[in-house]
Scaffold this motif. Sequence first.
Motif, PDB file in Angstrom:
ATOM      1  N   LEU A   1       0.830  -1.206   0.000  1.00  0.00           N
ATOM      2  CA  LEU A   1       0.000   0.000   0.000  1.00  0.00           C
ATOM      3  C   LEU A   1       0.866   1.257   0.000  1.00  0.00           C
ATOM      4  O   LEU A   1       0.538   2.250  -0.652  1.00  0.00           O
ATOM      5  CB  LEU A   1      -0.921  -0.015   1.216  1.00  0.00           C
ATOM      6  CG  LEU A   1      -1.897   1.152   1.345  1.00  0.00           C
ATOM      7  CD1 LEU A   1      -2.809   1.251   0.132  1.00  0.00           C
ATOM      8  CD2 LEU A   1      -2.722   1.012   2.623  1.00  0.00           C
TER       9      LEU A   1
ATOM     10  N   ILE B   1     -10.070   2.476  -1.740  1.00  0.00           N
ATOM     11  CA  ILE B   1      -9.830   1.124  -1.212  1.00  0.00           C
ATOM     12  C   ILE B   1     -11.164   0.463  -0.904  1.00  0.00           C
ATOM     13  O   ILE B   1     -11.915   0.935  -0.038  1.00  0.00           O
ATOM     14  CB  ILE B   1      -8.960   1.171   0.061  1.00  0.00           C
ATOM     15  CG1 ILE B   1      -7.618   1.855  -0.234  1.00  0.00           C
ATOM     16  CG2 ILE B   1      -8.732  -0.234   0.595  1.00  0.00           C
ATOM     17  CD1 ILE B   1      -6.724   2.002   0.987  1.00  0.00           C
TER      18      ILE B   1
ATOM     19  N   TYR C   1      -4.253   2.184   7.685  1.00  0.00           N
ATOM     20  CA  TYR C   1      -4.055   2.305   6.236  1.00  0.00           C
ATOM     21  C   TYR C   1      -4.261   3.752   5.775  1.00  0.00           C
ATOM     22  O   TYR C   1      -3.532   4.245   4.903  1.00  0.00           O
ATOM     23  CB  TYR C   1      -5.018   1.377   5.496  1.00  0.00           C
ATOM     24  CG  TYR C   1      -4.545  -0.064   5.380  1.00  0.00           C
ATOM     25  CD1 TYR C   1      -3.348  -0.497   5.951  1.00  0.00           C
ATOM     26  CD2 TYR C   1      -5.299  -1.010   4.684  1.00  0.00           C
ATOM     27  CE1 TYR C   1      -2.917  -1.803   5.839  1.00  0.00           C
ATOM     28  CE2 TYR C   1      -4.879  -2.330   4.556  1.00  0.00           C
ATOM     29  CZ  TYR C   1      -3.691  -2.721   5.133  1.00  0.00           C
ATOM     30  OH  TYR C   1      -3.257  -4.023   5.013  1.00  0.00           O
TER      31      TYR C   1
END
Length: 395
Positions: free
Chosen positions: A96, A108, A163
Amino acid sequence: MRNVGTVVRGIRTPVIKENDNLSEIVINSIINASKSEGFKFKDKDIIAITEAVVGISEGNYATIDEIAEDLNRKFPKKEIGIVFPILSRNRFSMILKAIARSMNKITILLSFPKDEVGNGILNEETLENSPFNLESTITEKDYETYFSDFIHPFTGINMVEFYRDLVLSENCEVEFVFSNNPKTILEYSKDILVCDIHTREKTKKILLNSGADNIYMLTEIMNSPVNNSGFNPKYGLLGSNKSTEERLKLFPKTGEKLIYDIQNKMLELTGKKIEVMVYGDGAFKDPVGGIWELADPVVSPAYTKGLEGTPNEIKLKYISDNKLSNLHGEELNEAIKKEIKSKEKDLKGKMETQGTTPRRLTDLIGSLADLTSGSGDKGTPVVYIQGYFDNYAEE
Protein backbone atom coordinates in the motif's frame (compact mmCIF):
# COMPACT_ATOMS: atom_id res chain seq x y z
CA MET A 1 5.09 -53.59 15.34
CA ARG A 2 6.54 -50.07 15.42
CA ASN A 3 5.89 -47.99 18.50
CA VAL A 4 6.57 -44.63 16.82
CA GLY A 5 4.90 -43.17 13.75
CA THR A 6 5.68 -39.85 12.11
CA VAL A 7 8.60 -37.93 13.64
CA VAL A 8 9.11 -34.23 12.95
CA ARG A 9 12.31 -32.37 13.80
CA GLY A 10 13.00 -28.67 13.53
CA ILE A 11 16.55 -28.35 12.21
CA ARG A 12 18.61 -25.41 13.43
CA THR A 13 20.77 -23.67 10.85
CA PRO A 14 23.11 -20.70 10.84
CA VAL A 15 21.33 -17.37 10.27
CA ILE A 16 20.81 -17.26 6.51
CA LYS A 17 21.74 -14.14 4.57
CA GLU A 18 21.55 -12.91 1.00
CA ASN A 19 23.77 -14.86 -1.45
CA ASP A 20 24.37 -17.72 1.01
CA ASN A 21 24.60 -21.21 -0.49
CA LEU A 22 21.29 -22.43 0.89
CA SER A 23 21.55 -25.94 -0.54
CA GLU A 24 24.87 -26.46 1.23
CA ILE A 25 23.57 -24.98 4.50
CA VAL A 26 20.47 -27.19 4.51
CA ILE A 27 22.39 -30.38 3.74
CA ASN A 28 25.14 -29.70 6.27
CA SER A 29 22.63 -28.80 8.98
CA ILE A 30 20.65 -32.01 8.46
CA ILE A 31 23.75 -34.22 8.29
CA ASN A 32 25.07 -32.64 11.51
CA ALA A 33 21.69 -33.07 13.20
CA SER A 34 21.56 -36.76 12.25
CA LYS A 35 24.95 -37.30 13.87
CA SER A 36 24.17 -35.39 17.06
CA GLU A 37 20.62 -36.72 17.47
CA GLY A 38 21.30 -40.25 16.23
CA PHE A 39 18.63 -40.61 13.54
CA LYS A 40 19.21 -42.48 10.29
CA PHE A 41 18.13 -41.42 6.83
CA LYS A 42 15.43 -43.38 5.05
CA ASP A 43 13.80 -43.35 1.63
CA LYS A 44 10.76 -41.03 1.52
CA ASP A 45 11.95 -38.86 4.39
CA ILE A 46 11.04 -35.23 3.77
CA ILE A 47 13.09 -32.03 3.97
CA ALA A 48 10.94 -28.90 4.20
CA ILE A 49 12.49 -25.44 3.87
CA THR A 50 10.64 -22.25 4.72
CA GLU A 51 10.15 -19.90 1.77
CA ALA A 52 11.51 -17.01 3.83
CA VAL A 53 15.11 -18.26 3.77
CA VAL A 54 14.82 -19.25 0.11
CA GLY A 55 13.81 -15.70 -0.81
CA ILE A 56 16.50 -14.23 1.45
CA SER A 57 19.31 -16.40 0.07
CA GLU A 58 18.40 -15.65 -3.54
CA GLY A 59 18.21 -11.91 -2.78
CA ASN A 60 14.66 -11.63 -4.07
CA TYR A 61 13.86 -8.14 -2.78
CA ALA A 62 12.13 -5.09 -4.19
CA THR A 63 12.12 -1.56 -2.80
CA ILE A 64 9.09 0.67 -2.39
CA ASP A 65 10.40 2.93 -5.16
CA GLU A 66 10.88 0.00 -7.55
CA ILE A 67 7.34 -1.21 -6.92
CA ALA A 68 6.04 2.35 -7.34
CA GLU A 69 7.84 2.58 -10.70
CA ASP A 70 6.16 -0.61 -11.92
CA LEU A 71 2.77 0.70 -10.76
CA ASN A 72 3.35 4.01 -12.54
CA ARG A 73 3.95 2.14 -15.81
CA LYS A 74 0.75 0.15 -15.45
CA PHE A 75 -1.51 2.89 -14.06
CA PRO A 76 -0.43 6.10 -15.82
CA LYS A 77 -3.61 8.00 -14.82
CA LYS A 78 -2.37 7.88 -11.20
CA GLU A 79 -5.81 7.22 -9.74
CA ILE A 80 -6.88 3.63 -9.00
CA GLY A 81 -9.30 1.46 -7.08
CA ILE A 82 -7.88 -1.26 -4.85
CA VAL A 83 -10.11 -4.31 -4.42
CA PHE A 84 -10.16 -6.60 -1.36
CA PRO A 85 -6.70 -6.17 0.18
CA ILE A 86 -6.05 -8.07 3.40
CA LEU A 87 -5.46 -6.09 6.59
CA SER A 88 -1.85 -6.81 7.47
CA ARG A 89 1.06 -4.67 8.59
CA ASN A 90 3.49 -7.36 7.46
CA ARG A 91 1.81 -8.49 4.25
CA PHE A 92 0.06 -5.53 2.65
CA SER A 93 1.03 -2.27 4.30
CA MET A 94 4.30 -2.05 2.36
CA ILE A 95 2.49 -2.72 -0.91
CA LEU A 96 0.00 0.00 0.00
CA LYS A 97 2.89 2.35 0.74
CA ALA A 98 4.23 1.78 -2.78
CA ILE A 99 0.78 2.30 -4.30
CA ALA A 100 0.35 5.56 -2.40
CA ARG A 101 3.79 6.76 -3.45
CA SER A 102 2.95 6.18 -7.11
CA MET A 103 -0.64 7.50 -7.18
CA ASN A 104 -2.49 10.77 -6.56
CA LYS A 105 -5.68 9.12 -5.30
CA ILE A 106 -6.64 5.63 -4.10
CA THR A 107 -10.07 4.21 -3.43
CA ILE A 108 -9.83 1.12 -1.21
CA LEU A 109 -12.67 -1.40 -1.37
CA LEU A 110 -12.74 -3.61 1.72
CA SER A 111 -14.89 -6.69 2.24
CA PHE A 112 -16.73 -6.96 5.56
CA PRO A 113 -17.12 -8.01 8.35
CA LYS A 114 -13.72 -9.65 7.70
CA ASP A 115 -11.04 -9.67 5.05
CA GLU A 116 -10.22 -12.72 2.97
CA VAL A 117 -8.09 -14.40 5.63
CA GLY A 118 -10.36 -13.59 8.57
CA ASN A 119 -9.05 -10.29 9.97
CA GLY A 120 -11.95 -8.30 11.38
CA ILE A 121 -12.82 -4.97 9.75
CA LEU A 122 -15.84 -4.07 11.87
CA ASN A 123 -17.77 -5.36 14.87
CA GLU A 124 -20.24 -8.03 13.74
CA GLU A 125 -22.64 -7.39 16.64
CA THR A 126 -22.72 -3.70 15.74
CA LEU A 127 -23.41 -4.67 12.12
CA GLU A 128 -26.43 -6.74 13.19
CA ASN A 129 -27.87 -3.73 15.01
CA SER A 130 -27.12 -1.24 12.24
CA PRO A 131 -29.06 -0.32 9.06
CA PHE A 132 -26.61 -2.42 7.04
CA ASN A 133 -26.27 -6.08 6.07
CA LEU A 134 -23.77 -8.16 4.10
CA GLU A 135 -25.29 -7.00 0.80
CA SER A 136 -24.98 -3.30 1.70
CA THR A 137 -22.45 -0.77 0.55
CA ILE A 138 -21.03 1.14 3.50
CA THR A 139 -19.45 4.50 2.74
CA GLU A 140 -16.51 5.91 4.64
CA LYS A 141 -18.88 8.33 6.38
CA ASP A 142 -21.13 5.41 7.40
CA TYR A 143 -18.12 3.53 8.72
CA GLU A 144 -17.06 6.51 10.81
CA THR A 145 -20.56 6.82 12.25
CA TYR A 146 -21.19 3.17 13.13
CA PHE A 147 -17.97 1.17 13.15
CA SER A 148 -14.90 3.35 13.67
CA ASP A 149 -14.40 2.23 17.29
CA PHE A 150 -13.51 -1.30 16.15
CA ILE A 151 -9.96 -2.50 16.90
CA HIS A 152 -8.33 -5.79 16.02
CA PRO A 153 -8.51 -8.07 19.08
CA PHE A 154 -4.90 -9.25 18.69
CA THR A 155 -3.09 -6.09 17.58
CA GLY A 156 -5.24 -3.45 19.24
CA ILE A 157 -5.19 -1.46 15.99
CA ASN A 158 -7.95 -0.15 13.76
CA MET A 159 -6.49 -1.11 10.39
CA VAL A 160 -8.68 1.29 8.44
CA GLU A 161 -7.12 4.17 10.38
CA PHE A 162 -3.68 2.58 10.01
CA TYR A 163 -4.06 2.30 6.24
CA ARG A 164 -5.48 5.83 5.97
CA ASP A 165 -2.56 7.35 7.86
CA LEU A 166 -0.08 5.36 5.80
CA VAL A 167 -1.52 6.57 2.48
CA LEU A 168 -1.76 10.18 3.64
CA SER A 169 1.86 10.07 4.78
CA GLU A 170 2.79 9.54 1.13
CA ASN A 171 0.85 12.68 0.09
CA CYS A 172 -1.84 10.61 -1.61
CA GLU A 173 -5.60 11.09 -1.29
CA VAL A 174 -7.56 8.08 -0.03
CA GLU A 175 -11.20 7.04 0.22
CA PHE A 176 -12.59 3.85 1.74
CA VAL A 177 -15.70 1.95 0.73
CA PHE A 178 -16.99 -1.31 2.22
CA SER A 179 -18.78 -3.88 0.08
CA ASN A 180 -18.69 -7.61 -0.61
CA ASN A 181 -19.46 -7.00 -4.28
CA PRO A 182 -16.26 -6.24 -6.24
CA LYS A 183 -18.27 -4.34 -8.88
CA THR A 184 -18.83 -1.57 -6.32
CA ILE A 185 -15.34 -0.26 -7.12
CA LEU A 186 -16.44 0.61 -10.66
CA GLU A 187 -18.51 3.47 -9.23
CA TYR A 188 -15.21 5.06 -8.15
CA SER A 189 -12.61 3.98 -10.71
CA LYS A 190 -12.21 1.92 -13.89
CA ASP A 191 -8.48 1.49 -13.24
CA ILE A 192 -8.23 -1.33 -10.74
CA LEU A 193 -5.67 -3.33 -8.79
CA VAL A 194 -7.12 -6.68 -7.64
CA CYS A 195 -5.55 -7.50 -4.27
CA ASP A 196 -7.36 -10.62 -3.04
CA ILE A 197 -5.27 -13.79 -2.91
CA HIS A 198 -7.14 -17.03 -3.55
CA THR A 199 -10.14 -15.56 -5.36
CA ARG A 200 -8.18 -13.11 -7.52
CA GLU A 201 -8.92 -14.71 -10.91
CA LYS A 202 -12.66 -14.73 -10.23
CA THR A 203 -12.59 -11.11 -9.04
CA LYS A 204 -10.66 -9.97 -12.09
CA LYS A 205 -13.04 -11.77 -14.44
CA ILE A 206 -16.09 -10.18 -12.80
CA LEU A 207 -14.59 -6.71 -13.11
CA LEU A 208 -13.44 -7.20 -16.69
CA ASN A 209 -16.93 -8.33 -17.67
CA SER A 210 -18.43 -5.35 -15.85
CA GLY A 211 -16.54 -2.54 -17.55
CA ALA A 212 -13.09 -2.15 -15.98
CA ASP A 213 -10.72 -0.33 -18.33
CA ASN A 214 -7.28 -1.10 -16.92
CA ILE A 215 -6.99 -3.96 -14.46
CA TYR A 216 -4.10 -5.87 -12.89
CA MET A 217 -3.75 -8.40 -10.08
CA LEU A 218 -0.94 -8.36 -7.51
CA THR A 219 0.54 -11.32 -9.40
CA GLU A 220 1.08 -8.93 -12.31
CA ILE A 221 3.00 -6.33 -10.32
CA MET A 222 6.76 -7.00 -9.99
CA ASN A 223 6.40 -10.10 -12.17
CA SER A 224 9.47 -8.86 -14.04
CA PRO A 225 12.44 -6.84 -12.75
CA VAL A 226 12.45 -3.07 -12.45
CA ASN A 227 16.03 -2.01 -13.09
CA ASN A 228 17.91 -4.71 -11.13
CA SER A 229 15.18 -5.50 -8.61
CA GLY A 230 13.93 -8.85 -7.47
CA PHE A 231 10.71 -10.18 -8.97
CA ASN A 232 8.53 -13.25 -9.17
CA PRO A 233 7.33 -14.23 -12.67
CA LYS A 234 4.38 -16.28 -11.38
CA TYR A 235 3.23 -14.56 -8.18
CA GLY A 236 4.47 -10.97 -8.46
CA LEU A 237 3.81 -9.28 -5.11
CA LEU A 238 1.70 -12.10 -3.70
CA GLY A 239 3.48 -13.87 -0.87
CA SER A 240 5.72 -10.87 -0.16
CA ASN A 241 6.72 -9.85 3.36
CA LYS A 242 8.03 -6.68 4.93
CA SER A 243 11.83 -6.69 5.15
CA THR A 244 12.61 -3.09 6.13
CA GLU A 245 10.65 0.18 6.05
CA GLU A 246 11.59 0.56 2.38
CA ARG A 247 11.97 -3.01 1.10
CA LEU A 248 9.93 -6.19 0.65
CA LYS A 249 11.09 -9.78 0.37
CA LEU A 250 9.27 -11.41 -2.50
CA PHE A 251 8.04 -15.00 -2.77
CA PRO A 252 10.99 -17.17 -3.91
CA LYS A 253 11.46 -17.92 -7.58
CA THR A 254 14.33 -20.45 -7.58
CA GLY A 255 12.72 -23.14 -5.42
CA GLU A 256 12.53 -25.72 -8.22
CA LYS A 257 16.29 -25.74 -8.72
CA LEU A 258 16.95 -25.77 -4.96
CA ILE A 259 14.77 -28.79 -4.16
CA TYR A 260 16.34 -31.01 -6.82
CA ASP A 261 19.86 -29.85 -5.95
CA ILE A 262 19.21 -30.95 -2.36
CA GLN A 263 17.50 -34.21 -3.33
CA ASN A 264 20.33 -35.21 -5.67
CA LYS A 265 23.05 -34.32 -3.19
CA MET A 266 21.33 -36.18 -0.34
CA LEU A 267 21.01 -39.25 -2.58
CA GLU A 268 24.72 -39.04 -3.29
CA LEU A 269 25.62 -38.64 0.39
CA THR A 270 23.14 -41.06 1.99
CA GLY A 271 22.00 -43.42 -0.74
CA LYS A 272 18.39 -42.49 0.13
CA LYS A 273 15.82 -40.76 -2.06
CA ILE A 274 14.53 -37.98 0.15
CA GLU A 275 11.67 -35.71 -0.88
CA VAL A 276 12.16 -31.94 -0.62
CA MET A 277 9.76 -29.02 -0.54
CA VAL A 278 9.68 -25.27 0.02
CA TYR A 279 6.79 -24.17 2.25
CA GLY A 280 5.20 -20.90 3.22
CA ASP A 281 2.06 -20.38 5.27
CA GLY A 282 0.30 -23.52 6.41
CA ALA A 283 -3.29 -24.05 5.29
CA PHE A 284 -4.96 -23.94 8.67
CA LYS A 285 -7.40 -21.70 10.51
CA ASP A 286 -6.95 -20.38 14.03
CA PRO A 287 -10.07 -21.59 15.90
CA VAL A 288 -9.98 -18.71 18.42
CA GLY A 289 -9.18 -15.71 16.26
CA GLY A 290 -10.87 -17.14 13.16
CA ILE A 291 -7.88 -16.16 11.04
CA TRP A 292 -6.95 -18.36 8.09
CA GLU A 293 -3.16 -18.37 8.05
CA LEU A 294 -2.73 -18.86 4.30
CA ALA A 295 -1.79 -15.35 3.17
CA ASP A 296 0.68 -16.86 0.68
CA PRO A 297 -0.72 -17.75 -2.76
CA VAL A 298 0.12 -21.45 -2.18
CA VAL A 299 1.43 -23.53 0.72
CA SER A 300 4.31 -24.91 -1.34
CA PRO A 301 5.74 -23.12 -4.40
CA ALA A 302 8.19 -25.97 -5.15
CA TYR A 303 8.35 -29.66 -4.30
CA THR A 304 9.82 -32.89 -5.67
CA LYS A 305 7.65 -35.30 -7.62
CA GLY A 306 7.22 -37.73 -4.74
CA LEU A 307 5.08 -35.14 -2.95
CA GLU A 308 2.50 -34.78 -5.71
CA GLY A 309 -1.10 -35.86 -5.17
CA THR A 310 -3.13 -36.77 -2.10
CA PRO A 311 -2.64 -39.51 0.52
CA ASN A 312 -3.69 -43.13 -0.03
CA GLU A 313 -5.30 -43.77 3.33
CA ILE A 314 -8.17 -45.52 5.02
CA LYS A 315 -9.80 -44.46 8.27
CA LEU A 316 -8.75 -46.90 10.99
CA LYS A 317 -11.43 -45.88 13.46
CA TYR A 318 -14.18 -46.45 10.86
CA ILE A 319 -12.91 -49.97 10.02
CA SER A 320 -12.48 -50.83 13.69
CA ASP A 321 -15.98 -49.65 14.62
CA ASN A 322 -17.73 -51.23 11.63
CA LYS A 323 -16.18 -53.96 9.51
CA LEU A 324 -14.02 -55.33 12.34
CA SER A 325 -16.21 -54.45 15.30
CA ASN A 326 -16.23 -58.02 16.66
CA LEU A 327 -12.43 -58.27 16.90
CA HIS A 328 -10.08 -57.21 19.70
CA GLY A 329 -6.40 -57.22 20.65
CA GLU A 330 -3.86 -58.87 18.36
CA GLU A 331 -6.58 -60.39 16.19
CA LEU A 332 -7.88 -56.88 15.49
CA ASN A 333 -4.36 -55.58 14.77
CA GLU A 334 -3.70 -58.30 12.21
CA ALA A 335 -7.08 -57.81 10.54
CA ILE A 336 -6.45 -54.07 10.20
CA LYS A 337 -3.05 -54.72 8.62
CA LYS A 338 -4.64 -57.05 6.08
CA GLU A 339 -7.29 -54.44 5.32
CA ILE A 340 -4.64 -51.77 4.72
CA LYS A 341 -2.59 -54.03 2.46
CA SER A 342 -5.69 -54.96 0.50
CA LYS A 343 -6.56 -51.30 -0.02
CA GLU A 344 -2.96 -50.50 -1.02
CA LYS A 345 -3.17 -53.17 -3.72
CA ASP A 346 -6.48 -51.79 -4.97
CA LEU A 347 -5.12 -48.24 -5.03
CA LYS A 348 -1.74 -48.98 -6.57
CA GLY A 349 -0.93 -46.26 -9.06
CA LYS A 350 -3.92 -44.17 -7.99
CA MET A 351 -3.77 -41.06 -5.85
CA GLU A 352 -7.08 -41.46 -4.07
CA THR A 353 -8.09 -40.95 -0.46
CA GLN A 354 -10.15 -43.66 1.22
CA GLY A 355 -12.26 -42.43 4.12
CA THR A 356 -10.26 -39.26 4.82
CA THR A 357 -10.66 -35.65 3.70
CA PRO A 358 -8.93 -35.35 0.29
CA ARG A 359 -6.17 -32.76 0.74
CA ARG A 360 -2.94 -32.37 -1.17
CA LEU A 361 0.17 -33.82 0.38
CA THR A 362 1.99 -30.51 0.03
CA ASP A 363 -0.75 -28.65 1.90
CA LEU A 364 -0.72 -31.19 4.73
CA ILE A 365 3.05 -31.49 5.01
CA GLY A 366 3.60 -27.75 4.54
CA SER A 367 1.15 -27.01 7.36
CA LEU A 368 2.93 -29.52 9.60
CA ALA A 369 6.27 -27.87 8.81
CA ASP A 370 4.90 -24.36 9.37
CA LEU A 371 3.53 -25.30 12.77
CA THR A 372 6.86 -26.90 13.66
CA SER A 373 9.13 -24.04 12.60
CA GLY A 374 6.86 -21.25 13.84
CA SER A 375 7.50 -17.63 12.93
CA GLY A 376 9.53 -16.49 15.93
CA ASP A 377 12.96 -17.27 17.32
CA LYS A 378 13.17 -21.07 17.13
CA GLY A 379 15.92 -20.83 14.52
CA THR A 380 14.62 -23.87 12.65
CA PRO A 381 13.85 -22.81 9.05
CA VAL A 382 14.36 -26.42 7.97
CA VAL A 383 12.10 -29.26 9.10
CA TYR A 384 12.99 -32.94 8.75
CA ILE A 385 10.05 -35.36 8.66
CA GLN A 386 10.30 -39.14 8.92
CA GLY A 387 7.63 -41.81 8.69
CA TYR A 388 5.00 -39.59 7.11
CA PHE A 389 4.18 -42.19 4.47
CA ASP A 390 4.27 -45.15 6.90
CA ASN A 391 1.05 -46.87 7.90
CA TYR A 392 -0.18 -49.22 10.61
CA ALA A 393 0.60 -52.31 8.52
CA GLU A 394 4.33 -51.63 8.31
CA GLU A 395 6.62 -53.39 10.74
